[in-house]
Design a protein around this motif. Structure first.
Motif, PDB file in Angstrom:
ATOM      1  N   MET A  90     -69.875 -58.333  55.019  1.00  0.00           N
ATOM      2  CA  MET A  90     -68.488 -58.475  55.389  1.00  0.00           C
ATOM      3  C   MET A  90     -68.082 -57.279  56.239  1.00  0.00           C
ATOM      4  O   MET A  90     -68.398 -56.150  55.918  1.00  0.00           O
ATOM      5  N   SER A  91     -67.405 -57.560  57.320  1.00  0.00           N
ATOM      6  CA  SER A  91     -66.898 -56.477  58.158  1.00  0.00           C
ATOM      7  C   SER A  91     -65.420 -56.720  58.423  1.00  0.00           C
ATOM      8  O   SER A  91     -64.937 -57.858  58.453  1.00  0.00           O
ATOM      9  N   TRP A  92     -64.704 -55.641  58.648  1.00  0.00           N
ATOM     10  CA  TRP A  92     -63.273 -55.719  58.918  1.00  0.00           C
ATOM     11  C   TRP A  92     -63.068 -55.875  60.424  1.00  0.00           C
ATOM     12  O   TRP A  92     -63.112 -54.911  61.167  1.00  0.00           O
ATOM     13  N   GLU A 112     -47.504 -57.400  53.792  1.00  0.00           N
ATOM     14  CA  GLU A 112     -46.063 -57.269  54.024  1.00  0.00           C
ATOM     15  C   GLU A 112     -45.285 -58.445  53.428  1.00  0.00           C
ATOM     16  O   GLU A 112     -44.144 -58.284  53.014  1.00  0.00           O
ATOM     17  N   LYS A 113     -45.923 -59.603  53.404  1.00  0.00           N
ATOM     18  CA  LYS A 113     -45.284 -60.786  52.838  1.00  0.00           C
ATOM     19  C   LYS A 113     -45.172 -60.682  51.313  1.00  0.00           C
ATOM     20  O   LYS A 113     -44.368 -61.358  50.702  1.00  0.00           O
ATOM     21  N   GLY A 114     -45.985 -59.785  50.706  1.00  0.00           N
ATOM     22  CA  GLY A 114     -45.911 -59.571  49.256  1.00  0.00           C
ATOM     23  C   GLY A 114     -47.006 -60.258  48.474  1.00  0.00           C
ATOM     24  O   GLY A 114     -46.934 -60.326  47.249  1.00  0.00           O
ATOM     25  N   SER A 115     -48.020 -60.774  49.160  1.00  0.00           N
ATOM     26  CA  SER A 115     -49.129 -61.415  48.450  1.00  0.00           C
ATOM     27  C   SER A 115     -49.890 -60.373  47.640  1.00  0.00           C
ATOM     28  O   SER A 115     -49.978 -59.200  48.026  1.00  0.00           O
ATOM     29  N   SER A 116     -50.461 -60.803  46.524  1.00  0.00           N
ATOM     30  CA  SER A 116     -51.242 -59.872  45.708  1.00  0.00           C
ATOM     31  C   SER A 116     -52.590 -59.606  46.381  1.00  0.00           C
ATOM     32  O   SER A 116     -53.034 -60.365  47.253  1.00  0.00           O
ATOM     33  N   ALA A 117     -53.242 -58.544  45.957  1.00  0.00           N
ATOM     34  CA  ALA A 117     -54.548 -58.195  46.529  1.00  0.00           C
ATOM     35  C   ALA A 117     -55.561 -59.298  46.247  1.00  0.00           C
ATOM     36  O   ALA A 117     -56.408 -59.599  47.096  1.00  0.00           O
ATOM     37  N   SER A 118     -55.470 -59.943  45.101  1.00  0.00           N
ATOM     38  CA  SER A 118     -56.379 -61.043  44.774  1.00  0.00           C
ATOM     39  C   SER A 118     -56.142 -62.232  45.690  1.00  0.00           C
ATOM     40  O   SER A 118     -57.093 -62.871  46.158  1.00  0.00           O
ATOM     41  N   GLN A 119     -54.872 -62.532  45.956  1.00  0.00           N
ATOM     42  CA  GLN A 119     -54.547 -63.644  46.849  1.00  0.00           C
ATOM     43  C   GLN A 119     -55.025 -63.362  48.269  1.00  0.00           C
ATOM     44  O   GLN A 119     -55.562 -64.240  48.950  1.00  0.00           O
ATOM     45  N   ILE A 120     -54.862 -62.125  48.714  1.00  0.00           N
ATOM     46  CA  ILE A 120     -55.305 -61.747  50.056  1.00  0.00           C
ATOM     47  C   ILE A 120     -56.821 -61.859  50.153  1.00  0.00           C
ATOM     48  O   ILE A 120     -57.358 -62.382  51.137  1.00  0.00           O
ATOM     49  N   ALA A 121     -57.532 -61.377  49.115  1.00  0.00           N
ATOM     50  CA  ALA A 121     -59.003 -61.447  49.116  1.00  0.00           C
ATOM     51  C   ALA A 121     -59.462 -62.890  49.174  1.00  0.00           C
ATOM     52  O   ALA A 121     -60.408 -63.218  49.899  1.00  0.00           O
ATOM     53  N   VAL A 162     -64.910 -60.889  50.398  1.00  0.00           N
ATOM     54  CA  VAL A 162     -63.899 -59.836  50.311  1.00  0.00           C
ATOM     55  C   VAL A 162     -63.370 -59.820  48.886  1.00  0.00           C
ATOM     56  O   VAL A 162     -62.942 -60.845  48.352  1.00  0.00           O
ATOM     57  N   THR A 163     -63.397 -58.651  48.281  1.00  0.00           N
ATOM     58  CA  THR A 163     -62.933 -58.530  46.903  1.00  0.00           C
ATOM     59  C   THR A 163     -61.527 -57.953  46.867  1.00  0.00           C
ATOM     60  O   THR A 163     -61.031 -57.412  47.861  1.00  0.00           O
ATOM     61  N   ARG A 164     -60.915 -58.068  45.734  1.00  0.00           N
ATOM     62  CA  ARG A 164     -59.587 -57.498  45.516  1.00  0.00           C
ATOM     63  C   ARG A 164     -59.610 -55.993  45.773  1.00  0.00           C
ATOM     64  O   ARG A 164     -58.729 -55.440  46.423  1.00  0.00           O
ATOM     65  N   ASN A 165     -60.639 -55.326  45.261  1.00  0.00           N
ATOM     66  CA  ASN A 165     -60.751 -53.879  45.449  1.00  0.00           C
ATOM     67  C   ASN A 165     -60.943 -53.506  46.919  1.00  0.00           C
ATOM     68  O   ASN A 165     -60.447 -52.471  47.367  1.00  0.00           O
ATOM     69  N   ALA A 166     -61.660 -54.342  47.678  1.00  0.00           N
ATOM     70  CA  ALA A 166     -61.840 -54.082  49.109  1.00  0.00           C
ATOM     71  C   ALA A 166     -60.491 -54.161  49.820  1.00  0.00           C
ATOM     72  O   ALA A 166     -60.197 -53.354  50.709  1.00  0.00           O
ATOM     73  N   VAL A 167     -59.674 -55.135  49.427  1.00  0.00           N
ATOM     74  CA  VAL A 167     -58.340 -55.283  50.025  1.00  0.00           C
ATOM     75  C   VAL A 167     -57.486 -54.062  49.709  1.00  0.00           C
ATOM     76  O   VAL A 167     -56.831 -53.491  50.597  1.00  0.00           O
ATOM     77  N   ILE A 168     -57.488 -53.629  48.462  1.00  0.00           N
ATOM     78  CA  ILE A 168     -56.691 -52.468  48.059  1.00  0.00           C
ATOM     79  C   ILE A 168     -57.150 -51.223  48.802  1.00  0.00           C
ATOM     80  O   ILE A 168     -56.337 -50.443  49.313  1.00  0.00           O
TER      81      ILE A 168
END
Length: 141
Positions: free
Chosen positions: A1-3, A16-25, A32-38
């Motif tokens: 995975m690359s950004w 910015e919309k307020g989605s959780s890190a899990s939802q974004i992942a 992409v994991t929750r921790n990667a997003v955070i």
């Protein structure tokens, strides 16, 4: 995975919309994991959000029934005449004293004492091989 630039932009929008890190992942997919997003949000300097778990916040107590006042009764002195198979026979005091009595709590099944006094009266002994040898009985000559 690359950004990639597209992924970073999507991350910023969802953050910015307020989605959780899990939802974004989940939205970004491809490992992409929750921790990667955070971690990425932190490195990008995105605005921190309050934790859903509030540290130091008082826990909500379950609706408890109103407490009944405790009635304190003076324990009955159990004498030798009061003893039965269901009463703890642990003596308190000296038999010649006026206030001599027995414990009187319910016994542990198969024992003459309550659980508290069984713990004092019955203590496990180490196996013979683990015991320390007895000290000499007298002076050696």
């Amino acid at each position: 995975m690359s950004w990639t630039d597209e992924r970073i932009e999507l991350l910023k929008q969802l953050w910015e919309k307020g989605s959780s890190a899990s939802q974004i992942a989940e939205e970004l997919g491809e490992g992409v994991t929750r921790n990667a997003v955070i971690g990425k949000a932190h490195r990008l300097g995105l605005k921190a959000r309050p934790s859903p778990v509030k540290a130091g916040a008082p826990k909500k107590a379950a609706a408890a029934a109103p407490k009944k006042p405790k009635v304190v009764t003076k324990p009955k002195r159990v004498t030798l005449l009061d003893l039965s198979d269901k009463i703890c026979k642990w003596p308190h005091g000296h038999p010649g004293d006026e206030d001599f009595h027995f414990c009187g709590k319910n016994v542990q099944p198969g024992f003459p004492y309550c659980s508290e006094h069984c713990a004092v009266a019955y203590q496990a002994q180490l196996p013979r091989r683990d015991r320390r040898p007895l000290p000499p009985l007298g002076p050696r000559r």
